[in-house]
Structures are given as structure tokens and as C-alpha cells.
Write an enzyme that holds these catalytic residues in place. Structure first.
Site, PDB file in Angstrom:
ATOM      1  N   ASP A  94       0.889  -1.007  -0.095  1.00 40.52           N
ATOM      2  CA  ASP A  94       0.043   0.072   0.238  1.00 40.52           C
ATOM      3  C   ASP A  94       0.870   1.424  -0.029  1.00 40.52           C
ATOM      4  OD1 ASP A  94      -2.596   1.524   0.182  1.00 40.52           O
ATOM      5  OD2 ASP A  94      -2.433   1.233   2.328  1.00 40.52           O
ATOM      6  N   GLU A 146      -1.432   5.824  -9.181  1.00 36.39           N
ATOM      7  CA  GLU A 146      -2.345   6.720  -8.474  1.00 36.39           C
ATOM      8  C   GLU A 146      -2.159   8.273  -9.307  1.00 36.39           C
ATOM      9  OE1 GLU A 146      -3.175   7.098  -4.313  1.00 36.39           O
ATOM     10  OE2 GLU A 146      -3.325   9.280  -4.470  1.00 36.39           O
ATOM     11  N   HIS A 190      -7.758   9.945   3.434  1.00 33.47           N
ATOM     12  CA  HIS A 190      -7.244   9.049   4.512  1.00 33.47           C
ATOM     13  C   HIS A 190      -7.469   9.506   5.834  1.00 33.47           C
ATOM     14  CE1 HIS A 190      -4.695   7.826   1.173  1.00 33.47           C
ATOM     15  NE2 HIS A 190      -4.934   6.596   1.525  1.00 33.47           N
ATOM     16  N   GLY A 191      -7.632   8.526   6.878  1.00 28.23           N
ATOM     17  CA  GLY A 191      -7.974   8.810   8.336  1.00 28.23           C
ATOM     18  C   GLY A 191      -9.374   9.135   8.455  1.00 28.23           C
ATOM     19  N   ASP A 278      -8.998   0.967   6.144  1.00 23.75           N
ATOM     20  CA  ASP A 278      -7.908   0.712   7.310  1.00 23.75           C
ATOM     21  C   ASP A 278      -8.799   1.454   8.360  1.00 23.75           C
ATOM     22  OD1 ASP A 278      -5.990   0.354   8.760  1.00 23.75           O
ATOM     23  OD2 ASP A 278      -4.499   1.606   7.737  1.00 23.75           O
TER      24      ASP A 278
HETATM   25  P1  13P Z   1      -8.919   5.038   5.554  1.00 18.88           P
HETATM   26  O1  13P Z   1      -8.025   5.971   6.193  1.00 18.88           O
HETATM   27  O2  13P Z   1     -10.138   5.684   4.889  1.00 18.88           O
HETATM   28  O3  13P Z   1      -9.346   3.674   6.056  1.00 18.88           O
HETATM   29  O4  13P Z   1      -8.101   4.602   4.036  1.00 18.88           O
HETATM   30  C1  13P Z   1      -7.219   3.622   3.905  1.00 18.88           C
HETATM   31  C2  13P Z   1      -6.595   3.512   2.741  1.00 18.88           C
HETATM   32  O5  13P Z   1      -6.588   4.278   1.712  1.00 18.88           O
HETATM   33  C3  13P Z   1      -5.342   2.527   2.729  1.00 18.88           C
HETATM   34  O6  13P Z   1      -4.642   2.951   1.329  1.00 18.88           O
HETATM   35  O1  G3H Z   2      -3.371   4.740   3.514  1.00 20.81           O
HETATM   36  C1  G3H Z   2      -2.581   4.589   4.550  1.00 20.81           C
HETATM   37  C2  G3H Z   2      -3.026   3.256   5.395  1.00 20.81           C
HETATM   38  O2  G3H Z   2      -4.230   3.819   6.200  1.00 20.81           O
HETATM   39  C3  G3H Z   2      -2.000   2.768   6.010  1.00 20.81           C
HETATM   40  O3  G3H Z   2      -1.526   3.540   7.021  1.00 20.81           O
HETATM   41  O4  G3H Z   2       0.875   3.983   6.960  1.00 20.81           O
HETATM   42  O5  G3H Z   2      -0.319   4.336   9.147  1.00 20.81           O
HETATM   43  O6  G3H Z   2       0.194   1.998   8.039  1.00 20.81           O
HETATM   44  P1  G3H Z   2      -0.125   3.402   7.898  1.00 20.81           P
HETATM   45 ZN    ZN Z   3      -4.401   4.737   0.995  1.00 24.96          ZN
END
Ligand code: 13P
Ligand code: G3H
Ligand code: ZN
Length: 331
Positions: A94, A146, A190-191, A278
């Protein structure tokens, strides 16, 4: 020690996406950093018969150790088969941010990688993505790229402002890079704090309703790239009940707002073949752990709180598969 993903019983995402496109559903892409998360994902997929993409960020590799993760992924396949699950499993990097990281993951048995060069210029994004694709395709590893920028934290990549993907750029990008799927920016981020309350309206029950995703941009992209797999990052819904459970048990997560599930359901029936989740898993685990600590202050065996957290996570993942992604029994 190099290993090819097929030796680990893994699959790349090509066939998964082809079926998801035809069947109008999306494959869950769930992140994991530890054993309980991995167990919850595999159990949820075994109970629903859903294909799955196990996602590993570079932060996860640092946290869990890259060698251990590689064996955990191998163990996950065996665990799934022990549970009677025949569903396909991909292990995916990822938000890979360098060629070297992508190569390392491919050499360690990942079946799919993301090269996220979205914060670079268009030409630099193409050059880096193509370099990863040229290496990955030698091993039949699929590559997600992306175009457009999501707001929020993307592991090593942090963006304050989102920039929607420009449909007029996607054909050239896909042709010049040879990537297998494309993550786009249409309003997700994200988040757990995707929108401010000021950006939202309130419905009759006082629920915050964020601005809708840019489905017009998605439709334009689909027209330009018919049958091409699209990926949505930042797709947690930040369920109110989980945030409330965290807050009544001592947490301070005010104003957390996510993407409404109905919108993700709609996206899953389009060319969107992979949906990344996530943060919702983090919330489910945190809520369960906080509740145990509050209800049973005497508990100190980690199994007493990680067990309920794993169960809550499994239920969340099953709910997403059954009611949002539509991927149950699809293989
Ligand atoms: P969220 O933070 O919305 O769960 O997104 C996760 C994500 O895009 C991981 O690549
Ligand atoms: O997009 C990011 C994912 O939620 C992974 O998060 O980099 O904190 O492991 P992280
Ligand atoms: Zn992501």
C-alpha cells in the site's frame, strides 16, 4: 531470500478485478500490521466467501518486520484453507513511494504493489510508475498507480489539499505506464477526519452528511477507460457507533467523519474494483479495547482485550463485504 508469490499460494489482482468488474462489486483491501488483524480478515473472508487483498503499508513493514510479515502472509493462506475458504488472496504493498521498496516487496513474495507517485509531476509520476511496472510484470505482479491527490496522510506522503483526478489525463497515463489499476481522487481522503463539520450538512436526525463523492468525475474516467479497474483509497465510513463507543470509554475522538456507506455501495457497482479500508478497523479495535479496559479494569491478559477487538474487527469486515462491497461468495 527471494520468493515468488505463487509459491506462497497468493494471486495477483488481474483476475479478481476482471470478475469484480463483470459482477459489479469491489474487492476489499484491508490493511494489517499484526496477527489479530490478519486473523480477523481471514476469518471474515472465510465466513463470507469473499476474495481479499491484504494490504501492507511501509509503516506496517517497519512496525511488524518485513520478514515476519512475509511469513504471516504465507500463514494466512494456509489458515484460510484450514477454515475451508477457497477464496483468492493477494498481498499488496500500500502506498509504495520508491522503486526500491516496490522491488523489495516483489522479491519477498508480494503479488501486487502500489507505486504512489501522485505527488510528483505528471511526467515524473509516469516515469516512476513505468519503472515499477516494467520490473513487476516480469514476475506477473500487478501494479496500482495513482493520479490525483487525496488529502490526508498517505504513510510517508502527506497532502493537505486534495486534487481531483483529471479525466483528460487518464488515457495517456495508463497507456504510457502500463499500470494494471488506477487509484483516483474523487473526494475520499485518508484517516478518521475526512471532513470538517463546516463542510457537512445535518440530516433530520442530526447526523453529519458530508459532500457527495464526485461521481461525475468517476463516470468521465470510466468512459475514457472502459473496463479498466479503478481503486478508491480513503474509504472508511467512520461509523458513529464506534466513535461514540470510543468516546464513552474515555477516548477523545470528536468530529470524526467518514464516507457514507451508501456512496461506497454505489461506487462498488461501477468500475471501482478495489476499496481500501483501514481507519474503520482501527476504530473497531480501539472501541473494543477501550470497552474492556473500562468494564474490566482488572484485565491484564492481552487476549482478554485483543480477543474482543479481533471479534469486533471480523464483524466490521463481514459487514463491509455483505453490505458495502458486495464481494461475498464471488470467486
Ligand atoms: P482509510 O483511512 O479511509 O481507511 O483509507 C485507507 C487507505 O486508503 C489505505 O490505503
Ligand atoms: O493509507 C494509509 C493506510 O491507512 C496505512 O496507514 O501508513 O499508518 O500504516 P499507515
Ligand atoms: Zn490509501
Amino acid at each position: 531470500m527471494s520468493v515468488h508469490y505463487k509459491e506462497l499460494g497468493l494471486e495477483n489482482t488481474r483476475e479478481m478485478f476482471k470478475k469484480a468488474m463483470a459482477g459489479k462489486y469491489a474487492i476489499p483491501a484491508y490493511n494489517f500490521n499484526n496477527m489479530e488483524q490478519l486473523q480477523a480478515i481471514i476469518q471474515a473472508c472465510a465466513e463470507t466467501g469473499s476474495p481479499v487483498i491484504l494490504q501492507v503499508s511501509s509503516g506496517a513493514r517497519k512496525y511488524a518486520n518485513q520478514t515476519l510479515l512475509r511469513y504471516m502472509a504465507q500463514g494466512a493462506v494456509q489458515f484460510a484453507r484450514e477454515l475451508g475458504g477457497k477464496f483468492p488472496i493477494a498481498v499488496h504493498l500500500d502506498h509504495g513511494d520508491t522503486f526500491e521498496l516496490c522491488k523489495d516487496c516483489i522479491d519477498m513474495g508480494f503479488s501486487s504493489v502500489m507505486i504512489d507517485a501522485s505527488h510528483h509531476s505528471f511526467d515524473e509520476n509516469i516515469a516512476l510508475t513505468k519503472k515499477v511496472v516494467d520490473y513487476a510484470h516480469q514476475f506477473d505482479v500487478t501494479v496500482e498507480a495513482e493520479l490525483g491527490v487525496l488529502a490526508g496522510i498517505e504513510d510517508e506522503v502527506v497532502a493537505e489539499e486534495s486534487t481531483y483526478t483529471r479525466p483528460e489525463e487518464v488515457i495517456e497515463f495508463v497507456e504510457r505506464t502500463g499500470c494494471d489499476s488506477l487509484a483516483i481522487s474523487i473526494g475520499t481522503s485518508h484517516g478518521a477526519f475526512k471532513f470538517t463539520p463546516e463542510q457537512c450538512t445535518q440530516d433530520e436526525n442530526g447526523k453529519m452528511v458530508p459532500p457527495p463523492l464526485k461521481f461525475d468525475v468517476l463516470e468521465e474516467i470510466e468512459k475514457k477507460l472502459p473496463g479498466f479497474p479503478i481503486v478508491l483509497h480513503g474509504s472508511s465510513s467512520v461509523p458513529r457507533d464506534l466513535v461514540d463507543l470510543i468516546n464513552v470509554n474515555g477516548g477523545v475522538l470528536k468530529k470524526a467523519i467518514g464516507i457514507p456507506e451508501e456512496q461506497l455501495r454505489k461506487a462498488a457497482t461501477s468500475a471501482v474494483c478495489k476499496i481500501n479500508i483501514d481507519s474503520d478497523g482501527r476504530l473497531a479495535m480501539t472501541a473494543a479495547v477501550r470497552k474492556v479496559f473500562n468494564d474490566s479494569p482488572e484485565a491484564f491478559d492481552p487476549r482478554k482485550y485483543l480477543g474482543p477487538a479481533r471479534e469486533a474487527l471480523k464483524e466490521l469486515y463481514k459487514h463491509k463485504i455483505n453490505n458495502v462491497l458486495g464481494s461475498a461468495n464471488q470467486y
